[in-house]
Design a protein around this motif. Sequence first.
Motif, PDB file in Angstrom:
ATOM      1  N   CYS A 143       0.841  -1.205   0.000  1.00 34.13           N
ATOM      2  CA  CYS A 143       0.000   0.000   0.000  1.00 34.13           C
ATOM      3  C   CYS A 143       0.872   1.250   0.000  1.00 34.13           C
ATOM      4  CB  CYS A 143      -0.899   0.029   1.226  1.00 34.13           C
ATOM      5  SG  CYS A 143      -2.311  -1.037   1.076  1.00 34.13           S
ATOM      6  N   VAL A 144       1.960   1.199   0.783  1.00 27.87           N
ATOM      7  CA  VAL A 144       2.846   2.366   0.836  1.00 27.87           C
ATOM      8  C   VAL A 144       3.511   2.565  -0.533  1.00 27.87           C
ATOM      9  CG1 VAL A 144       4.897   3.334   1.899  1.00 27.87           C
ATOM     10  CG2 VAL A 144       3.256   2.076   3.280  1.00 27.87           C
ATOM     11  N   LEU A 145       3.977   1.457  -1.132  1.00 27.90           N
ATOM     12  CA  LEU A 145       4.673   1.570  -2.415  1.00 27.90           C
ATOM     13  C   LEU A 145       3.734   2.045  -3.515  1.00 27.90           C
ATOM     14  CD1 LEU A 145       7.006  -1.522  -2.536  1.00 27.90           C
ATOM     15  CD2 LEU A 145       7.466   0.773  -1.743  1.00 27.90           C
ATOM     16  N   PHE A 146       2.469   1.614  -3.470  1.00 29.20           N
ATOM     17  CA  PHE A 146       1.510   2.012  -4.497  1.00 29.20           C
ATOM     18  C   PHE A 146       0.724   3.251  -4.077  1.00 29.20           C
ATOM     19  CE2 PHE A 146       1.046  -2.456  -6.582  1.00 29.20           C
ATOM     20  CZ  PHE A 146       2.368  -2.385  -6.953  1.00 29.20           C
ATOM     21  N   ARG A 147       1.155   3.881  -3.005  1.00 32.64           N
ATOM     22  CA  ARG A 147       0.612   5.145  -2.533  1.00 32.64           C
ATOM     23  C   ARG A 147      -0.878   5.113  -2.237  1.00 32.64           C
ATOM     24  NH1 ARG A 147       1.699   9.982  -3.065  1.00 32.64           N
ATOM     25  NH2 ARG A 147       0.569  10.317  -4.979  1.00 32.64           N
ATOM     26  N   ILE A 148      -1.286   4.173  -1.400  1.00 36.17           N
ATOM     27  CA  ILE A 148      -2.628   4.229  -0.829  1.00 36.17           C
ATOM     28  C   ILE A 148      -2.429   4.530   0.641  1.00 36.17           C
ATOM     29  CG2 ILE A 148      -4.734   2.964  -0.337  1.00 36.17           C
ATOM     30  CD1 ILE A 148      -4.239   1.225  -2.612  1.00 36.17           C
ATOM     31  N   SER A 149      -3.200   5.470   1.167  1.00 35.16           N
ATOM     32  CA  SER A 149      -2.995   5.800   2.583  1.00 35.16           C
ATOM     33  C   SER A 149      -4.336   5.863   3.294  1.00 35.16           C
ATOM     34  CB  SER A 149      -2.250   7.127   2.704  1.00 35.16           C
ATOM     35  OG  SER A 149      -2.897   8.085   1.918  1.00 35.16           O
ATOM     36  N   GLY A 150      -4.269   5.966   4.609  1.00 37.58           N
ATOM     37  CA  GLY A 150      -5.475   6.125   5.412  1.00 37.58           C
ATOM     38  C   GLY A 150      -6.295   4.849   5.506  1.00 37.58           C
ATOM     39  N   PRO A 151      -7.604   4.989   5.666  1.00 37.84           N
ATOM     40  CA  PRO A 151      -8.452   3.805   5.846  1.00 37.84           C
ATOM     41  C   PRO A 151      -8.411   2.878   4.635  1.00 37.84           C
ATOM     42  CG  PRO A 151      -9.775   5.782   5.532  1.00 37.84           C
ATOM     43  CD  PRO A 151      -8.384   6.241   5.723  1.00 37.84           C
ATOM     44  N   GLY A 152      -8.184   3.434   3.460  1.00 39.16           N
ATOM     45  CA  GLY A 152      -8.102   2.606   2.260  1.00 39.16           C
ATOM     46  C   GLY A 152      -7.027   1.547   2.376  1.00 39.16           C
ATOM     47  N   ALA A 153      -5.872   1.914   2.944  1.00 41.09           N
ATOM     48  CA  ALA A 153      -4.760   0.969   3.059  1.00 41.09           C
ATOM     49  C   ALA A 153      -5.143  -0.193   3.959  1.00 41.09           C
ATOM     50  CB  ALA A 153      -3.537   1.690   3.620  1.00 41.09           C
ATOM     51  N   VAL A 154      -5.804   0.127   5.084  1.00 44.10           N
ATOM     52  CA  VAL A 154      -6.184  -0.938   6.020  1.00 44.10           C
ATOM     53  C   VAL A 154      -7.209  -1.869   5.368  1.00 44.10           C
ATOM     54  CG1 VAL A 154      -7.200  -1.428   8.255  1.00 44.10           C
ATOM     55  CG2 VAL A 154      -5.702   0.532   7.986  1.00 44.10           C
ATOM     56  N   LEU A 155      -8.170  -1.283   4.640  1.00 46.16           N
ATOM     57  CA  LEU A 155      -9.203  -2.105   4.001  1.00 46.16           C
ATOM     58  C   LEU A 155      -8.605  -3.003   2.920  1.00 46.16           C
ATOM     59  CD1 LEU A 155     -12.128   0.448   3.785  1.00 46.16           C
ATOM     60  CD2 LEU A 155     -11.992  -1.597   5.186  1.00 46.16           C
ATOM     61  N   CYS A 156      -7.672  -2.448   2.132  1.00 39.67           N
ATOM     62  CA  CYS A 156      -6.989  -3.246   1.109  1.00 39.67           C
ATOM     63  C   CYS A 156      -6.282  -4.424   1.731  1.00 39.67           C
ATOM     64  CB  CYS A 156      -5.894  -2.422   0.432  1.00 39.67           C
ATOM     65  SG  CYS A 156      -6.455  -1.382  -0.853  1.00 39.67           S
ATOM     66  N   SER A 157      -5.512  -4.144   2.786  1.00 37.45           N
ATOM     67  CA  SER A 157      -4.712  -5.198   3.415  1.00 37.45           C
ATOM     68  C   SER A 157      -5.615  -6.232   4.052  1.00 37.45           C
ATOM     69  CB  SER A 157      -3.785  -4.602   4.458  1.00 37.45           C
ATOM     70  OG  SER A 157      -3.122  -3.491   3.920  1.00 37.45           O
TER      71      SER A 157
END
Lengths: 154, 256
Positions: free
Chosen positions: A18-32
């Motif tokens: 998520c960090v490498l593909f530049r997703i941050s905030g709640p989106g990153a947690v939901l993706c993971s």
Amino acid sequence: MELFLPCLYAFLACLGFCVLFRISGPGAVLCSLGGALAWLVYLLTGPIMGNNDVIQYFWAAVFLSAYAEVMARVRKCPATGYLLIAFIPLVPGAGIYNMMDAALRGDTQDFLTTGLHTLSIAGSLAVGVLVVSSLVRMQNMLQHRRRSKGGGEP
Amino acid sequence: MDYDKLLTLSSDLGYYLLLSGAEIYRVEESVQYLLNAYGVETGEVFAIPNCVIVSLTAPGQKPITQMRRVPGHGTDIRRMEDLNALCRGLCAQPPDLDRAAEALAETVGRTPHTPVAVELAAYVLLTSAFCLFFGGTARDAFCGGLCGLAVGLVVPFLTRLGTNLFFKAMVGGFCCGLLAAGLTDLGVGEHIDLIIIGAIMAQAPGLVITNFMRDIMAGDMMSGLVKLAEALLTGAGIALGTGVALSLVNAVWGVL
């Protein structure tokens, strides 16, 4: 515990991406979370599907695309991010490495075996995604038509 | 209406969408919607992973076409989401073309870079997590994290130098192999194969091969084939780099 730990590792790996593909905030947690849950689906379908991993990957992909579509609706953003990152624990990265490694060693038999296995995993993942996304598309089209029809009448 | 400006606007949108790693169908649909929103019914768009072509025929004029080549790129989901939102906004209420071009430039310019330290930490996190994921021990994860750090230092640097895909994968694989073999020989790592497989996940060759299948099955044959070549090249590069590193370490270790 043996179900929980791999899912936790999948979650952490997705978080890194998520960090490498530049997703941050709640989106990153939901993706993971999607990545971790998809791996859980993969593990749980094992005993039911007779430990046939190609079928297991298919169900994990179906689950994941459904999850991505729901999250895309909820957060009003494209499903791509979810599909890309949460898929990383499922994709056969090790498979393609082993396949090319066998090719470089000159072991044609191993190359073909791992190559075909990698391709069938990739294929079953792709079918899983396409089944869900085609259904969603058809449903969207149906809604769109109904709405434009309804709007035409005074 | 100035159709040249519309053509430039729509091909810029397609270019930046591709550059941020959007899927082919998203690029083609976004450009198509944009053209329709400005009242052009005879616009066509064709995209493959490294090129986008937009063509339109304005009423009573000659057809005009623009083509943009897209260089090798990473994935930037934030920018893709911003561009998607922009495209929706433009299609819902098409503003003046100059204003639309300004909005596009503003969206593209808005992307702040992730600090290098955070990026390196992400590389370490994901490679060590993958080592554990594939069944490695805590010591393997430590070695995997070090390999990930090396990849995170080398690969973005090579990208800035404009190195091609194959060479990048090879150098990345070489670093992983060298560190993994060295650390295992020193007794830090336990399973060299798990360390290597975990560490190479940072270059994500598996993602490309899954996307290739999706494109082929969805009917985007050209872009699917481009991606297949990309996946095989990346895989071969990583395997070659790792193989060279392993044999080198074995040779040196044998002499010592």
